[in-house]
Design an enzyme around this catalytic site. Structure first.
Site, mmCIF file in Angstrom:
data_model
loop_
_atom_site.group_PDB
_atom_site.id
_atom_site.type_symbol
_atom_site.label_atom_id
_atom_site.label_comp_id
_atom_site.label_asym_id
_atom_site.label_seq_id
_atom_site.Cartn_x
_atom_site.Cartn_y
_atom_site.Cartn_z
ATOM 1 N N ASP A 14 0.810 -1.223 0.000
ATOM 2 C CA ASP A 14 0.000 0.000 0.000
ATOM 3 C C ASP A 14 0.840 1.269 0.000
ATOM 4 O OD1 ASP A 14 -2.341 -1.454 -0.013
ATOM 5 O OD2 ASP A 14 -2.514 -1.463 2.168
ATOM 6 N N ARG A 95 2.269 5.063 16.960
ATOM 7 C CA ARG A 95 1.798 6.117 16.041
ATOM 8 C C ARG A 95 2.261 7.507 16.435
ATOM 9 N NH1 ARG A 95 1.491 1.374 14.036
ATOM 10 N NH2 ARG A 95 0.051 1.096 12.315
ATOM 11 N N ASP A 124 -5.723 3.935 13.801
ATOM 12 C CA ASP A 124 -4.389 4.462 13.488
ATOM 13 C C ASP A 124 -4.436 5.768 12.703
ATOM 14 O OD1 ASP A 124 -3.044 2.462 14.862
ATOM 15 O OD2 ASP A 124 -3.053 1.103 13.143
ATOM 16 N N SER A 175 -4.160 -8.563 8.664
ATOM 17 C CA SER A 175 -3.542 -7.246 8.763
ATOM 18 C C SER A 175 -2.719 -7.250 10.045
ATOM 19 C CB SER A 175 -4.621 -6.171 8.811
ATOM 20 O OG SER A 175 -4.047 -4.964 9.247
HETATM 21 N N1 ARG Z 1 -6.719 -2.480 17.006
HETATM 22 C C1 ARG Z 1 -5.410 -2.168 17.418
HETATM 23 C C2 ARG Z 1 -5.288 -0.709 17.747
HETATM 24 O O1 ARG Z 1 -6.132 0.039 17.392
HETATM 25 C C3 ARG Z 1 -4.372 -2.639 16.442
HETATM 26 C C4 ARG Z 1 -4.283 -1.891 15.157
HETATM 27 C C5 ARG Z 1 -3.304 -2.571 14.296
HETATM 28 N N2 ARG Z 1 -3.062 -1.871 13.069
HETATM 29 C C6 ARG Z 1 -3.000 -2.466 11.903
HETATM 30 N N3 ARG Z 1 -2.775 -1.711 10.884
HETATM 31 N N4 ARG Z 1 -3.154 -3.758 11.765
HETATM 32 O O2 ARG Z 1 -4.376 -0.278 18.381
#
Ligand code: ARG
Length: 399
Positions: A14, A95, A124, A175
């Site tokens: 991506d 992040r 995110d 993912s």
């Molecule tokens: N749900 C988790 C969070 O909001 C993990 C997010 C993981 N991100 C990803 N792009 N797979 O912190």
């Protein structure tokens, strides 16, 4: 001179396609920034070169592992930070760090915007953009997947058409986001919350049901921060990595939850965070020994607020900053040793000691040497229960 945008680059499909896609859609020059937060995998030089091969005008790689451990993981440990009591905020912690680097590269290279590869459904995107807004209110954020209709199918077609150097050979059905604090796995067959996780989802942890001899380790903390394992000094990053290895071997820190995302969706998530879970268990126990009662009780409420703020993308907010000051102040006596037994998916505290301990043997013992004057309790309870007694009498009268 063309305007510039700094893209948070992972090296995956991506964001690799995102480079050309952003340039085509906005006319801006794209600078790629890859931040190493201990995700492992590919060589950073390969990632740096791939961004250039995909059309970036500049490609920057930052090793932020020590910074991540010191400035993000240690504060999370001091806060015993677990969202919904279980998720150690793996992605939520990285992040704001990546955002900090996006902003500093944008300033350095004169970019007017930043970009990330998140979709419009997750947390995110919020974390990146809220952090950028707080650090550099003049920068704008662009999300090609969300804002510029970059779908997965289009990305694959684009990569083929432009001969981009990305192997799409083994398509991962999940993912995944990972860093030194843990690993998050979502989507695929996990989207049915009734489906049990399968063994090959996991990378940081071994099967906890497989028998292994227990390991016993002693962790030393100073002011809330782990500084040694079995008497050997380590810096924060190394402590986390060492614990990932030994706690991971015993299958510690596997988490399977339905989680409330900030955007309102409930999602099923599988995490593994062996070092984080073992460290939080040890740290909480040292606090039990060294924090006075009311402080410990009050801190639990602060901890859950802290975890929710960080989960919700408000790392750089006024409330979070003030809570950090409170939490830091609570840690000044959180020094000492915790002995942990690691086995069968669990990190169990089997011993604790501290120069700063509030545990007083002479007060606690039921044996000889007891210095606690039990006769004082009678009057104490009399006054403690006085309001209850008075109101109960009134209620009886009016009944
Ligand atoms: N749900 C988790 C969070 O909001 C993990 C997010 C993981 N991100 C990803 N792009 N797979 O912190």
């Amino acid at each position: 001179m063309a305007e510039r945008v700094v893209l948070a680059y992972s090296g995956g499909l991506d964001t690799s396609v995102g480079i050309g896609w952003l340039a085509d859609a906005t006319g801006k020059e794209v600078v790629a920034l890859a931040v190493d937060v201990g995700q492992g995998g590919e060589d950073v030089d390969d990632i740096r070169q791939r961004a250039l091969d995909c059309g970036a005008v500049e490609s920057v790689v930052v090793d932020a592992r020590d910074e991540f451990a010191a400035d993000f993981l240690m504060p999370a440990l001091k806060a015993n930070a677990l969202y919904q009591k279980r998720y150690p905020l793996v992605s939520a912690l990285s992040r704001p760090l990546i955002a900090r680097h996006l902003v500093s590269i944008a300033k350095e290279l004169g970019a007017d915007s930043v970009a990330h590869g998140c979709t419009g459904k997750g947390n995110d995107q919020v974390r990146f953009e809220a952090a950028v807004a707080a650090l550099a209110p003049d920068l704008t954020s662009i999300a090609p997947v969300r804002d510029l209709a970059l779908t997965r199918d289009k990305a694959i077609a684009y990569a083929e058409e432009h001969g981009l150097p990305i192997q799409q050979s083994k398509k991962n059905p999940y993912s995944i986001d990972k860093n030194v604090w843990g690993r998050a796995v979502e989507t695929g067959f996990l989207e049915d919350p009734w489906n049990a996780p399968v063994e090959d989802l996991y990378e940081y942890t071994q099967d906890p049901d497989e028998y292994r001899e227990a390991d016993e380790i002693t962790l030393t903390f100073e002011a809330g921060v782990p500084v040694a394992i079995d008497g050997q000094s380590f810096d924060p990053l190394d402590v986390v990595q060492e614990l990932n290895a030994v706690a991971g071997k015993h299958g510690i820190g596997r988490i399977d939850i339905v989680e409330d995302r900030l955007v309102g969706i409930k999602s099923r998530e599988v995490y593994e965070a062996p070092g984080a879970v073992a460290l939080i268990a040890a740290h909480e126990e040292l606090e039990a020994l060294t924090l006075e009662r009311d402080l410990a009780r009050y801190k639990r409420g602060v901890e859950s607020t802290w975890a929710e703020l960080v989960y919700d993308g408000l790392w750089y907010s006024g409330l979070k900053r003030s809570l950090d000051v409170f939490i830091d102040d609570t840690q000044k006596h959180v020094s000492g040793d915790i002995r942990l037994k690691l086995q069968g998916g669990r990190a169990v505290v089997t011993g604790r000691r501290s120069e700063q301990s509030l545990y007083d043997f002479e007060l606690a013992t039921y044996d000889t040497g007891d210095t606690f004057d039990q006769s004082l309790s009678k009057g104490f309870i009399e006054l403690w229960s006085l309001p209850s007694r008075i109101s109960a009498k009134r209620d009886l009268k009016s009944a």
